[in-house]
Write an enzyme that holds these catalytic residues in place. Structure first.
Site, PDB file in Angstrom:
ATOM      1  N   HIS A 270       0.846  -1.194   0.000  1.00  0.00           N
ATOM      2  CA  HIS A 270       0.000   0.000   0.000  1.00  0.00           C
ATOM      3  C   HIS A 270       0.882   1.245   0.000  1.00  0.00           C
ATOM      4  O   HIS A 270       1.929   1.267   0.644  1.00  0.00           O
ATOM      5  CB  HIS A 270      -0.890   0.045   1.246  1.00  0.00           C
ATOM      6  CG  HIS A 270      -1.647  -1.214   1.494  1.00  0.00           C
ATOM      7  ND1 HIS A 270      -2.619  -1.672   0.629  1.00  0.00           N
ATOM      8  CD2 HIS A 270      -1.570  -2.126   2.484  1.00  0.00           C
ATOM      9  CE1 HIS A 270      -3.107  -2.807   1.103  1.00  0.00           C
ATOM     10  NE2 HIS A 270      -2.491  -3.113   2.214  1.00  0.00           N
TER      11      HIS A 270
ATOM     12  N   GLU B  45      -1.062  -0.497   8.279  1.00  0.00           N
ATOM     13  CA  GLU B  45      -2.003  -1.386   8.936  1.00  0.00           C
ATOM     14  C   GLU B  45      -1.278  -2.254   9.951  1.00  0.00           C
ATOM     15  O   GLU B  45      -0.044  -2.317   9.959  1.00  0.00           O
ATOM     16  CB  GLU B  45      -2.724  -2.264   7.905  1.00  0.00           C
ATOM     17  CG  GLU B  45      -1.822  -3.167   7.096  1.00  0.00           C
ATOM     18  CD  GLU B  45      -2.539  -3.785   5.883  1.00  0.00           C
ATOM     19  OE1 GLU B  45      -3.543  -3.224   5.404  1.00  0.00           O
ATOM     20  OE2 GLU B  45      -2.075  -4.829   5.412  1.00  0.00           O
TER      21      GLU B  45
ATOM     22  N   HIS C  45       3.636  -7.332   1.779  1.00  0.00           N
ATOM     23  CA  HIS C  45       2.993  -8.248   2.731  1.00  0.00           C
ATOM     24  C   HIS C  45       1.949  -9.125   2.063  1.00  0.00           C
ATOM     25  O   HIS C  45       1.401  -8.775   1.021  1.00  0.00           O
ATOM     26  CB  HIS C  45       2.350  -7.466   3.869  1.00  0.00           C
ATOM     27  CG  HIS C  45       1.272  -6.521   3.429  1.00  0.00           C
ATOM     28  ND1 HIS C  45       1.538  -5.301   2.879  1.00  0.00           N
ATOM     29  CD2 HIS C  45      -0.069  -6.633   3.441  1.00  0.00           C
ATOM     30  CE1 HIS C  45       0.404  -4.687   2.593  1.00  0.00           C
ATOM     31  NE2 HIS C  45      -0.598  -5.474   2.913  1.00  0.00           N
TER      32      HIS C  45
ATOM     33  N   ARG D 218      -1.299  -4.812  -6.235  1.00  0.00           N
ATOM     34  CA  ARG D 218      -1.010  -6.243  -6.243  1.00  0.00           C
ATOM     35  C   ARG D 218       0.309  -6.472  -6.969  1.00  0.00           C
ATOM     36  O   ARG D 218       0.495  -6.033  -8.101  1.00  0.00           O
ATOM     37  CB  ARG D 218      -2.157  -6.992  -6.932  1.00  0.00           C
ATOM     38  CG  ARG D 218      -2.133  -8.482  -6.697  1.00  0.00           C
ATOM     39  CD  ARG D 218      -3.311  -9.185  -7.371  1.00  0.00           C
ATOM     40  NE  ARG D 218      -4.590  -8.864  -6.771  1.00  0.00           N
ATOM     41  CZ  ARG D 218      -5.616  -8.337  -7.439  1.00  0.00           C
ATOM     42  NH1 ARG D 218      -5.518  -8.063  -8.717  1.00  0.00           N
ATOM     43  NH2 ARG D 218      -6.752  -8.103  -6.823  1.00  0.00           N
TER      44      ARG D 218
HETATM   45 ZN    ZN Z   1      -2.658  -4.886   3.238  1.00  0.00          ZN
END
Ligand code: ZN
Length: 319
Positions: free
Chosen positions: A98, A115, A173, A193
């Site tokens: 991200h 996150e 991740h 992605r």
């Molecule tokens: Zn994520």
């Protein structure tokens, strides 16, 4: 003001059925990948299930009551700051990254995403992908995706119940199969992605990759953080608590309730409570609500002294 939230469920293809069988949610879906437990995001907004605001979205309640209910720290943000999910991965998720706020606001018109993952449960030998084994150059990063040697470079980590992964924006991740976790993140749905195991859907199509953007935002390095919560277990009357994570964007702790615990919900921030297990009662001066496993509450800033009683495991988050 204590609002009980109705979750929104997502049936992404890698999902399992633990949100139905373990948590007892009636999701109405074949596979349930995610439950959005605290969400003001347009892709899945929570509605309120109790009191005078029943049936309204959390966004609508904020509009009606004013941004005061977010607290001083919550009002720093132009949009609702966080999103909390339960995630059940029956299969591997794609490897992703991200962007940070600067990049995402400029390119995508929403926040970037930092996150963290709290591992609720996992199968033996379950693992996930967290950063790289060694530092890569941007050229190596792109080349390895294209010549299909990318998996050689990623850092695989075995996971255990109670582990905590802090995934700063820009960190590569992927959640691996057999992991049930709670994700606390910035309120964003922007994901690039990087690698999808060359999987094809039932029509023989691969999902799009976002290699150029990913190459711009990925920090091609070894992870900077460990895999344990940031704080130690602290015993208190009525149970114990442990700080999981504390950063500029959010602060979370795990409460192990066995009796009665109290905390103050002051003017700094609203508080989110997500019940991972057990049952009990939550109350302040004006309201009393019963809770059970899977329940999610938004407590407006300035709600005062909150009492929790019962036997339960709860994630408490604020900003
Ligand atoms: Zn994520």
């Amino acid at each position: 003001m204590i609002l009980k939230l109705k979750p929104v469920f997502k049936d992404y293809i890698w999902g399992g059925n633990k949100l139905k069988t373990d948590f007892g949610f009636d999701t109405g879906l074949d596979k349930t990948a995610e439950g959005w437990m605290l969400s003001c995001h347009k892709d899945g907004e929570n509605t309120v299930e109790n009191g005078g605001f029943e049936g309204k979205t959390l966004n609508e309640v904020i509009e009606i009551c004013g941004r005061e209910i977010l607290g001083k720290n919550g009002r720093r943000f132009d949009f609702f700051p966080i999103l909390i999910k339960l995630i059940d991965a029956k299969d591997n998720l794609s490897i992703q990254v991200h962007p940070d706020n600067d990049y995402a606001l400029r390119v995508e018109g929403e926040y970037g995403k930092t996150e963290c993952w709290y591992i609720i449960d996992c199968e033996e030998n379950a693992e996930l992908i967290y950063g790289f084994k060694r530092e890569l150059t941007k050229d190596e990063f792109v080349k390895k995706i294209k010549d299909n040697t990318f998996l050689d470079a990623v850092n695989r980590v075995k996971v255990h119940k109670g582990d905590l992964f802090f995934i700063e924006a820009g960190t590569l991740h992927a959640i691996g199969k057999g992991i049930l976790l709670c994700e606390i993140q910035q309120n964003s749905n922007t994901t690039y992605r990087v690698y999808d195991y060359n999987r094809k859907d039932k029509d023989g199509n691969t999902r799009p990759l976002h290699i150029e953007k990913a190459a711009e935002v990925t920090k091609c390095e070894m992870p900077k953080y460990g895999t344990k919560p940031s704080g130690k277990e602290i015993k208190t009357d009525g149970g114990s608590f442990r700080e999981l994570v504390s950063c500029d964007l959010f602060k979370a702790a795990r409460l192990a309730l066995s009796g009665e615990m109290h905390f103050d919900c002051g003017n700094e921030s609203f508080v989110s409570l997500l019940v991972l297990d057990g049952e009990g009662k939550i109350e302040n001066a004006d309201e009393t609500l019963a809770f059970k496993k899977g329940d999610s509450f938004f407590i407006s800033a300035g709600s005062g002294r909150i009492s929790l009683s019962g036997n339960a495991e709860i994630i408490k988050t604020s900003v």
